[in-house]
Each structure stands twice: as C-alpha cells, then as structure tokens.
Scaffold this motif. Structure first.
Motif, PDB file in Angstrom:
ATOM      1  N   THR A 161       0.838  -1.207   0.000  1.00 49.39           N
ATOM      2  CA  THR A 161       0.000   0.000   0.000  1.00 49.39           C
ATOM      3  C   THR A 161       0.866   1.248   0.000  1.00 49.39           C
ATOM      4  O   THR A 161       0.629   2.195  -0.757  1.00 49.39           O
ATOM      5  CB  THR A 161      -0.940   0.007   1.222  1.00 49.39           C
ATOM      6  N   ALA A 162       1.888   1.252   0.845  1.00 48.19           N
ATOM      7  CA  ALA A 162       2.803   2.393   0.889  1.00 48.19           C
ATOM      8  C   ALA A 162       3.558   2.540  -0.425  1.00 48.19           C
ATOM      9  O   ALA A 162       3.721   3.655  -0.941  1.00 48.19           O
ATOM     10  CB  ALA A 162       3.780   2.221   2.046  1.00 48.19           C
ATOM     11  N   SER A 163       4.009   1.433  -0.996  1.00 45.30           N
ATOM     12  CA  SER A 163       4.768   1.462  -2.237  1.00 45.30           C
ATOM     13  C   SER A 163       3.959   2.049  -3.391  1.00 45.30           C
ATOM     14  O   SER A 163       4.433   2.930  -4.117  1.00 45.30           O
ATOM     15  CB  SER A 163       5.232   0.046  -2.596  1.00 45.30           C
ATOM     16  N   SER A 164       2.721   1.593  -3.573  1.00 43.64           N
ATOM     17  CA  SER A 164       1.879   2.090  -4.673  1.00 43.64           C
ATOM     18  C   SER A 164       1.597   3.579  -4.522  1.00 43.64           C
ATOM     19  O   SER A 164       1.608   4.330  -5.506  1.00 43.64           O
ATOM     20  CB  SER A 164       0.554   1.316  -4.716  1.00 43.64           C
ATOM     21  N   SER A 165       1.347   4.023  -3.301  1.00 42.16           N
ATOM     22  CA  SER A 165       1.054   5.432  -3.059  1.00 42.16           C
ATOM     23  C   SER A 165       2.274   6.303  -3.341  1.00 42.16           C
ATOM     24  O   SER A 165       2.169   7.371  -3.955  1.00 42.16           O
ATOM     25  CB  SER A 165       0.593   5.628  -1.610  1.00 42.16           C
ATOM     26  N   ILE A 166       3.442   5.849  -2.882  1.00 47.65           N
ATOM     27  CA  ILE A 166       4.675   6.609  -3.111  1.00 47.65           C
ATOM     28  C   ILE A 166       4.989   6.700  -4.602  1.00 47.65           C
ATOM     29  O   ILE A 166       5.396   7.752  -5.114  1.00 47.65           O
ATOM     30  CB  ILE A 166       5.848   5.966  -2.336  1.00 47.65           C
ATOM     31  N   LEU A 167       4.788   5.587  -5.310  1.00 42.15           N
ATOM     32  CA  LEU A 167       5.035   5.587  -6.758  1.00 42.15           C
ATOM     33  C   LEU A 167       4.132   6.578  -7.485  1.00 42.15           C
ATOM     34  O   LEU A 167       4.593   7.351  -8.335  1.00 42.15           O
ATOM     35  CB  LEU A 167       4.813   4.184  -7.325  1.00 42.15           C
ATOM     36  N   ALA A 168       2.837   6.542  -7.169  1.00 45.30           N
ATOM     37  CA  ALA A 168       1.905   7.451  -7.834  1.00 45.30           C
ATOM     38  C   ALA A 168       2.197   8.906  -7.472  1.00 45.30           C
ATOM     39  O   ALA A 168       1.974   9.808  -8.285  1.00 45.30           O
ATOM     40  CB  ALA A 168       0.470   7.094  -7.457  1.00 45.30           C
ATOM     41  N   LYS A 169       2.710   9.151  -6.281  1.00 45.29           N
ATOM     42  CA  LYS A 169       3.090  10.502  -5.871  1.00 45.29           C
ATOM     43  C   LYS A 169       4.325  10.968  -6.620  1.00 45.29           C
ATOM     44  O   LYS A 169       4.414  12.126  -7.052  1.00 45.29           O
ATOM     45  CB  LYS A 169       3.351  10.506  -4.365  1.00 45.29           C
ATOM     46  N   ALA A 170       5.291  10.081  -6.789  1.00 42.30           N
ATOM     47  CA  ALA A 170       6.553  10.443  -7.439  1.00 42.30           C
ATOM     48  C   ALA A 170       6.426  10.557  -8.954  1.00 42.30           C
ATOM     49  O   ALA A 170       7.179  11.283  -9.595  1.00 42.30           O
ATOM     50  CB  ALA A 170       7.634   9.423  -7.085  1.00 42.30           C
ATOM     51  N   PHE A 171       5.457   9.829  -9.548  1.00 41.74           N
ATOM     52  CA  PHE A 171       5.286   9.817 -11.009  1.00 41.74           C
ATOM     53  C   PHE A 171       3.827  10.121 -11.376  1.00 41.74           C
ATOM     54  O   PHE A 171       3.109   9.239 -11.852  1.00 41.74           O
ATOM     55  CB  PHE A 171       5.693   8.464 -11.588  1.00 41.74           C
ATOM     56  N   PRO A 172       3.362  11.360 -11.151  1.00 41.95           N
ATOM     57  CA  PRO A 172       1.940  11.674 -11.368  1.00 41.95           C
ATOM     58  C   PRO A 172       1.488  11.559 -12.811  1.00 41.95           C
ATOM     59  O   PRO A 172       0.312  11.341 -13.069  1.00 41.95           O
ATOM     60  CB  PRO A 172       1.814  13.122 -10.869  1.00 41.95           C
ATOM     61  N   ASN A 173       2.405  11.706 -13.770  1.00 45.36           N
ATOM     62  CA  ASN A 173       2.031  11.677 -15.188  1.00 45.36           C
ATOM     63  C   ASN A 173       2.117  10.299 -15.811  1.00 45.36           C
ATOM     64  O   ASN A 173       1.625  10.080 -16.918  1.00 45.36           O
ATOM     65  CB  ASN A 173       2.929  12.626 -16.001  1.00 45.36           C
TER      66      ASN A 173
END
Length: 457
Positions: A149-161
């Motif tokens: 859960t933390a990993s997916s959220s961090i990824l989407a935050k770091a790569f919004p596009n």
C-alpha cells in the motif's frame, strides 16, 4: 515533500497529461525518483518470491502433516482475507502512520515471518501445524499489505504523469518474483529440504530493509476528507473493483490446484512443477510494462484493454483443463501455452484499473495528494485480496469435489461475467456522454441563434 514531477502544479492522473510531459518525465528521472523505483522494485521482487515459493511443494508437505485439500486452500486463502482487512486500515491511515515507516516495517516483518515459515516442519502434525500455518500466513499478509500500500502510493506521488507506465514496469519485478519463486523453491526443496527455501528468501528480504531505510524518500501530506465508502460507491469504481477481484481470484485459484493437477496428470517432479508456473509469470512480467506504456500514451484505450483482457482470461480458463465439454485432450504443452496467454491477458486487463480508479476519483472531487493515493492503493489491495481469498478457498474445495477441469471452467465464468459487465458499462457511459455532447451542441446553437436575433433587433 513533493517530487520534481509535481513542481509545475497538479496534472491529470494516470498519464492523462500531455504526451510531451510524459516523455520529458521519463527521460529526466531525478535521484529521488530513481530511489523510489529501486525501493518499489525490491518489495515487488522480494514479496512475490516469498509469496509464490509455496506453490510447488507446500501442498504436498501440508498433506503429509494431515491437512486436507480444502484446509490447504484455506491456508492460501486466509492470506488474502487478512490482506483485505489490512489494506482498508493502511489505506485509510497512510498519512497518519507515514508511508516510509509503513513500507520499511512491513518489509521487515514479512522477511522475518518467511524465515519462521521454514521452521514449520518441526511442528507436530495435525491441529498444531495447521494453526501455526494460519498464524504465520496472517502475519505475513498484514506486513505485506503495509509495504505494498505504501509502495503504490509513493510511486503514484513520485510519477503523477506516468502512473500506469511505472506500475506496469514494476509488475516486471512482481512477475520476476513469480518466475523465480516456484523453480527456486522447488530446486532448494529438492536439494536441501523444506527449511532452506524459506530461510534463504526471508534473509534476502531482511537484507533489503536497511537499504530502503536509507534511500526511500519521506513524503508528507495533509489528511484527506474522503473515505473508502465514498470511493467505492462511485459506480465506475464499483465495477472496476469487481474486475480486480475477478483477476485476483483467477490467479489465486491456481495456487493450491495447479501443482496438484500437474503432479497427478503428468507425473512431474516438484522442481519441474515450478517451471510450469514460469509460463504464466514470465508472460505477465513482459506484457505489463508494455500495457502500462500504451495505457499512458493512449488513455482512451484503457477501457477496451480492460474488457479484452477479461474476455481472453475467461477463454484461457475454459481451456486450462481443458473443460470436459470441449472434448480436448489435456496435454502439457497446451497447458503451458494457455498459461502464457493467461499471463498476457492478465497484464492487458489488470494494469489499466489503477489509473482508471484514480482518474475517476479525481473527476468526482477527490483531492490530489497522498491521502487519495492511499485510498486508491488500499482499495486496489482490498479488492485484490477478496478475490485472492475466494480463489484458493473455492478452488481447493471445487478441486476436491469436481476435479481441476470443471473447477477451472467455473472460474472462467467469473472473468467472463466481469468482462461483459464492464463492456456494457463502458458502452452505456459512451452513449451517455455522446447524448450530453449533442445536447450541449444544440443548446449552444440555440444560444447563438438567440444572440443573432437580438443583434438584428
């Protein structure tokens, strides 16, 4: 702390932004983004290796300890049940707990539990063995879900596009974990016995913990005002949740059943049974990044990729046995071929679901930030877990009662239903939007005509 990709203000989620921006982001990865990718890749690879290692030999070992096929299916399935409960909690309270702490703590506990799983052969057979299996699987499920859960959220935050591209690319590591886990586990089991596969992989995961403590960035965000209930009651999100559950149940169905079917039908040793899983995992790992890239470059295709993936998956499960009413002889090469197509169709149908849910959430007033990403990640994990619980549990029961061929065909009906339902929803949505557009054009024309008449007067 925002990533460099956020410096120009909020952008459409899931790769709906301009293609030029996506290309620029992918070519100029910051140091922080590279560290995020390394951390996410490590948890995807390590966790999936630990998860998939059970397939080739654990069912037989559990049978020796007095567990029935139904109980074995429940041991596999309980993982997903507590995964579901944990994902709802961690997704809701991601901001309060802290994404980095949740990630690192989840990885540490998961590695430790994997090591302990290797000591189960020392436990007395019967009720004690079964109870310890449940306890360790439940603990592993909670810790795994915290990290994912933390990993997916961090990824989407770091790569919004480029959400779909990045998630799809990292599914390569998930697939690699699925590829390496069964054959490596089967080999270590044949060579050194039951304990070594678990202790070896558990120690690898534990060694990744200090690395991630050092390199993973610490993202902060305000607490969001929306809830899981508001998210899942959106009609589109509800249907997409059903699709996620369908895919996970299909994967989960194979865990307690495929190895037993291959052993009985083709008399393969445990090491070779692991290679049968290779076709599914490798094809999924290769197709996922390609589907993610296509999904971000051409967002309008996501819905049809999703529908096509479901319908193809349904056909695969009809042919996996194959179903008795097809009157096709079961052969090893055919089984492996179907598993390869199964993996590709899973990549096609599953990867677009996350950006689709994220886009729908933002369209319906959910704020852009870590709190919404936590809700979407938690919802994805929860729905995946529902199917991953039903798949092995029902699969083990049906395998015992009606055999693998009929059980796989019934599993295919779930994928067929979700594909048809999702296709119908998208057709209705398209029709609704077209009617709304035509109405707006008519109203616009009437306003122009009224303005012209008033000017003439």
């Amino acid at each position: 702390m925002d990533s460099p990709g956020d410096s120009e203000g909020p952008r459409p989620p899931g790769g709906d932004g301009p293609p030029g921006g996506a290309v620029e982001t992918s070519r100029r990865l910051s140091r922080e983004q590279i560290f995020v990718l390394i951390s996410a890749a490590s948890i995807n690879l390590g966790s999936m290796m630990c998860y998939s290692i059970l397939g080739p030999f654990f069912p037989k070992e559990a049978e020796k300890k007095g567990a029935s096929n139904t109980v074995i299916g429940m041991i596999f399935g309980c993982y997903a049940l507590f995964d579901f409960l944990a994902s709802l909690v961690f997704g809701k309270y991601l901001v309060q707990i802290g994404a980095k702490f949740m990630f690192v703590a989840g990885m540490f506990v998961s590695g430790a539990v994997t090591v302990l799983f290797g000591l189960l052969d020392q436990v007395p057979e019967g009720a004690v063995f079964i109870a310890m299996c449940f306890l360790l699987r439940i603990t592993d499920a909670i810790s795994f879900e915290a990290a994912i859960t933390a990993s997916s959220s961090i990824l989407a935050k770091a790569f919004p596009n480029n959400v779909a591209t990045v998630l799809g690319s990292l599914e390569t590591f998930s697939g690699l974990g699925l590829v390496l886990g069964p054959p490596l586990g089967g080999f270590l089991y044949q060579s050194f016995g039951y304990e070594v596969p678990f202790i070896f992989l558990g120690c690898i995961v534990l060694l990744m913990v200090p690395l991630n403590m050092y390199i993973l960035p610490n993202y902060e965000s305000d607490k969001g005002k929306h809830s899981f209930w508001k998210l899942i009651t959106l009609p589109k999100v509800a249907f997409l949740s059903f699709v996620i559950t369908s895919f996970s149940s299909c994967f989960g169905f194979l865990e307690p059943t495929l190895s037993l079917f291959v052993l009985e039908k083709f008399n393969l040793p445990a090491g070779y049974v692991g290679l049968v899983f290779l076709g599914l995992a490798l094809s999924y790992a290769i197709s996922s990044p390609l589907v993610g890239l296509l999904s971000d470059k051409m967002p309008h295709l996501r819905k049809w990729l999703l529908v096509f993936g479901n319908l193809t998956l349904a056909g695969c499960y009809m042919l996996l046995g194959p179903a008795p009413f097809l009157h096709i002889k079961s052969q090893l090469w055919l089984l492996v071929l179907i598993l390869v197509i199964n993996g590709i169709s899973a990549g096609i149908g599953l990867i677009p679901t996350f950006p689709e849910i994220l886009s729908c959430a933002h369209e319906n007033g959910f704020e852009e930030g870590l709190s919404t990403l936590g809700l979407v990640s938690g919802l994805f994990g929860a729905m995946w877990s529902v199917g991953a619980f039903v798949g092995p549990t029902l699969g083990g029961f049906l395998y015992e009662k009606i055999g693998f061929e009929w059980a796989a065909a019934l599993q295919g009906l779930w994928a067929l239903t979700s594909g048809l339902v999702m296709g119908l929803f998208y057709l209705l949505e398209h029709s609704r939007r077209r009617r709304r557009s035509e109405l707006q054009n008519i109203l616009g024309t009437e306003e122009e005509r009224t303005a012209l008449l008033s000017d003439e007067r």
